[in-house]
Structure formats: C-alpha cells, structure tokens
Design a protein around this motif. Sequence first.
Motif, PDB file in Angstrom:
ATOM      1  N   ILE A   1       0.879  -1.167   0.000  1.00 19.32           N
ATOM      2  CA  ILE A   1       0.000   0.000   0.000  1.00 19.32           C
ATOM      3  C   ILE A   1       0.915   1.216   0.000  1.00 19.32           C
ATOM      4  N   GLU A   2       0.780   2.075  -1.023  1.00 25.78           N
ATOM      5  CA  GLU A   2       1.701   3.201  -1.172  1.00 25.78           C
ATOM      6  C   GLU A   2       0.903   4.490  -1.364  1.00 25.78           C
ATOM      7  N   ALA A   3       1.017   5.415  -0.413  1.00 23.44           N
ATOM      8  CA  ALA A   3       0.323   6.700  -0.492  1.00 23.44           C
ATOM      9  C   ALA A   3       1.368   7.812  -0.538  1.00 23.44           C
ATOM     10  N   PHE A   4       1.315   8.628  -1.611  1.00 17.65           N
ATOM     11  CA  PHE A   4       2.321   9.678  -1.805  1.00 17.65           C
ATOM     12  C   PHE A   4       1.647  10.965  -2.239  1.00 17.65           C
TER      13      PHE A   4
ATOM     14  N   LYS B   1       5.131  15.969  -0.108  1.00 13.86           N
ATOM     15  CA  LYS B   1       6.155  14.914  -0.123  1.00 13.86           C
ATOM     16  C   LYS B   1       5.940  13.884   0.978  1.00 13.86           C
ATOM     17  N   ASN B   2       4.806  13.942   1.673  1.00 13.70           N
ATOM     18  CA  ASN B   2       4.502  12.912   2.656  1.00 13.70           C
ATOM     19  C   ASN B   2       4.235  11.585   1.954  1.00 13.70           C
ATOM     20  N   GLU B   3       4.779  10.509   2.513  1.00 15.49           N
ATOM     21  CA  GLU B   3       4.635   9.202   1.891  1.00 15.49           C
ATOM     22  C   GLU B   3       4.585   8.107   2.944  1.00 15.49           C
ATOM     23  N   LEU B   4       3.570   7.253   2.831  1.00 16.20           N
ATOM     24  CA  LEU B   4       3.449   6.078   3.682  1.00 16.20           C
ATOM     25  C   LEU B   4       3.435   4.839   2.804  1.00 16.20           C
ATOM     26  N   ILE B   5       4.265   3.844   3.162  1.00 19.03           N
ATOM     27  CA  ILE B   5       4.269   2.568   2.457  1.00 19.03           C
ATOM     28  C   ILE B   5       4.119   1.454   3.492  1.00 19.03           C
TER      29      ILE B   5
ATOM     30  N   ASN C   1       7.932   8.735   5.070  1.00 23.63           N
ATOM     31  CA  ASN C   1       8.792   9.817   4.576  1.00 23.63           C
ATOM     32  C   ASN C   1      10.253   9.364   4.432  1.00 23.63           C
ATOM     33  N   ASN C   2      10.403   8.250   3.701  1.00 21.27           N
ATOM     34  CA  ASN C   2      11.705   7.695   3.320  1.00 21.27           C
ATOM     35  C   ASN C   2      12.492   7.071   4.477  1.00 21.27           C
ATOM     36  N   VAL C   3      11.893   6.929   5.633  1.00 25.76           N
ATOM     37  CA  VAL C   3      12.542   6.243   6.750  1.00 25.76           C
ATOM     38  C   VAL C   3      11.919   4.861   6.893  1.00 25.76           C
ATOM     39  N   GLU C   4      12.780   3.836   6.908  1.00 21.45           N
ATOM     40  CA  GLU C   4      12.305   2.469   7.007  1.00 21.45           C
ATOM     41  C   GLU C   4      12.197   2.041   8.469  1.00 21.45           C
TER      42      GLU C   4
END
Length: 416
Positions: free
Chosen positions: A220-223, A228-232, A258-261
């Motif tokens: 599930i990928e929301a961008f 630039k907020n992003e949740l995967i 936000n690009n942090v795993e």
Amino acid sequence: MKKKSILFMSLLLVITFLLFGCKPKKGPKSISDEVKIKTQIETWTAAWVTKDVNKFKTTMVESGIKFTYYGEIPEDEETGEQLWKTEMTIDEFITVAQSAEFWEVPSSVSSRIEIDSISVDGTVSIVNWKWIIEEGTFNLIISFEAELVKKNGNWLIKSVNIKEIKPVYEGDEDEEFDPERHKAYVSFEIDGKRYVFHDQYGAVDPNMTSIVTYNKEFCIEAFNRDTKNELILIFSYTGDHPSKEASKSLELSRVYWNNVEYDEITSCKVEWNKFFEGDIVEAEFSVKARNEAEEEIEIIDGFFYINHEFNLPKVTILNPTPNEGEEVGGVIEISGTAEDDSELLDVSVSIYIYQENRCEEILDREEAEGTENWYLTFDFSDYPDGEYLISVFARDEHYNYSPVAERKITINNPDK
C-alpha cells in the motif's frame, strides 16, 4: 434614341473596365511576425512532448543558446558546478533537454500552450508563454520567457528561461471517504496529526498499491507530490498472488514513513473488511514499529480502500530462442511479448553472468522498447564467453508486476 442608348452603355462598360478591370491582382497575404513567432513557439514546445529533436533544430539558432531555470543555470548539489554551459550549441541543448524533468511527459497526456505576450523590436522578439500539462486531477503549468532573433526571414529561439514550474491540484485534500467517488483512499494519524490521501485530489498519486512478484510483496503506497509525505505498508505473501493467502496470514513486514524504514514491527492490527473481493481491498489498521536507530513510529486510526484490478501481467521471452546447446554472441536482440487486463506500463530486462559459482548482474532492470511487443538490444562483445541468464518482468498501470520470465543462454563471441 436607341443608337444613343447603346452608345452610352458601351461607353459606360469601357469606363468600368478602365476603372476596375485593370487593377493589379493582390498577391498572397503576408504572414505577420507575430504569427511566425507563435508558430515557432508551438513547434518548440511540441518537441518536448513528441521527443522530436529535429523540431528543436528547426526552431533554434545553431549556437550561443542560453537555457536557464529561474534566471540561473542549475548547479550540481555536490560540486556546486553548473550543470551545463552558459552558451550551448543546438546539439548540446538537446542533450540538456533530454535530462530535464518534463522531458518524461508522455505524449498521451493532454497539453496546450497559452501565449501571454509577444514584443517585437526590429529583429529581436521577447515571448512569454505557459505550457499547461493536464493529467486528470493533476495539472502542471510551466511558464517560459524566450528571446528570438530573425534570420533570413525566420524567427529562431536564442535563449529560454523557465520562470516557474507550478503544480495545480484539483479536488479537496481532506474530504471524507465515499466509495461512490473514490477508487483509492488512505487515511491515518501520526503524532496527533491526521493525513489523508485519495485519488480525487491531484497532488496524490492515484495508484496506491503494487504487487511485486519477484519479492513476494503486496504494498500500500500513499504519496503526496505537494507535501512529499509518503506512507508505504509492505505485506509479505508466499503463494502466486496475495489474494490466495488467508487474510490473517498476510504479514505486515515493514513500514516506510517519509523515506525512513521501520523494519521491526512491534505491534500490528489489521482488520480486513474486504480482502480481494472482486477488485477491492479494504482494511482498518494500526501499527507500532522501530527502525535501526531505535526510533519508533505509531500509526493509529488507519484505513485504506483500493478498488482496481489486481490481475498480474504476463510476459514471454521469444528471442533468444531456447534451443539447447545453441551459442550466440556479439550484439543480440532480446525480445518478446506481454499482455494484461489493463494498460501495460513498461517491460524491464536484467542480465546476469554465471561466474565462479556466483551470479553477477551486468544489466539492472533496463526498460525495453515497447510493451505488448517489446525488445532490447545488448552487446555482449566486451563480456566473457559463458553462461548468462536473462530475466524479464512487465508492469501494468496499477503497478502489478508479472511473474519473472527467464532464459539461459550461452555466449560465444566471435573472434575480434
């Protein structure tokens, strides 16, 4: 009396012929400078869409071209050096153009231009215009200013400045979920702040899932392009397709915010309302996770709803042929076919060499030409003879990946 009347009429016809019949005929209507300039601007802008470099060559001077963003030449982030020359030849400009972000605008997207102003002073003209790119609820407006010079009756572009690149988003960002309106919707809360992503707001990528078959992952990928907020959310599965898993066994393996795993899931609750029922997945979720730096994230009151087809594309390698023992070498065309229920996005090719009991990648997911009938040319001349593996996958518009197609080949290059 009759003779006088006839004489009078004849005299009148002669006078009419002399007055009107002997006027020189008008030549073809001349085209104004403004029309010529507008045509050149339209042709130049179209070159970005059609990727036709010859259109640049017919609309620009051959040398001394200036190209700037916001009045300046962009600099390399690491070295601080300018990315291109202050003045370029037409061939140098074309190379720079092909690296610009809007070179990738597909020709299928609707676009148009609006001329704001044209001023002409002798053989020099300054033009301001907008290029409007429209893609559903997301529009991009690029504002230009150009200087043109007149040479041998033709107006040619000498300098171009991109004054502004402005995204325009349609829709209401924070609207409530409505299954009649939305095909994709994701919402959740982090640190007391509510985030909403949906396909009716132009800043959001409307494709919010992907099935990555080679990693066995359902994502599930929301961008949001604007914030630039992003949740995967990445779920792992074991079979041929995530829909074949029992819903409770679809395991959330990691989270990106936000690009942090965050790869250590400490707490997770997913309640599936619809699990691949027809073309719908819908669930409520909450999760706690930790990253390598021991930082924690807590996502509460989460919800996602996706309604589109999840069928996987199919890809086939036709060439090189699978004839056992056949050896090939030099320049080889790798080609095949692909198919899907929806539009195919691209086909990617990787090549590996078997060497010293290991498999080393020499080509990493290079995009092939075409989709339904695709091909890629690769030169093996500089690589050692031996066993190689060709690996190919296709991807559709919903970011569903095909199962990987593979073909082993033996390279025996001709002597140089």
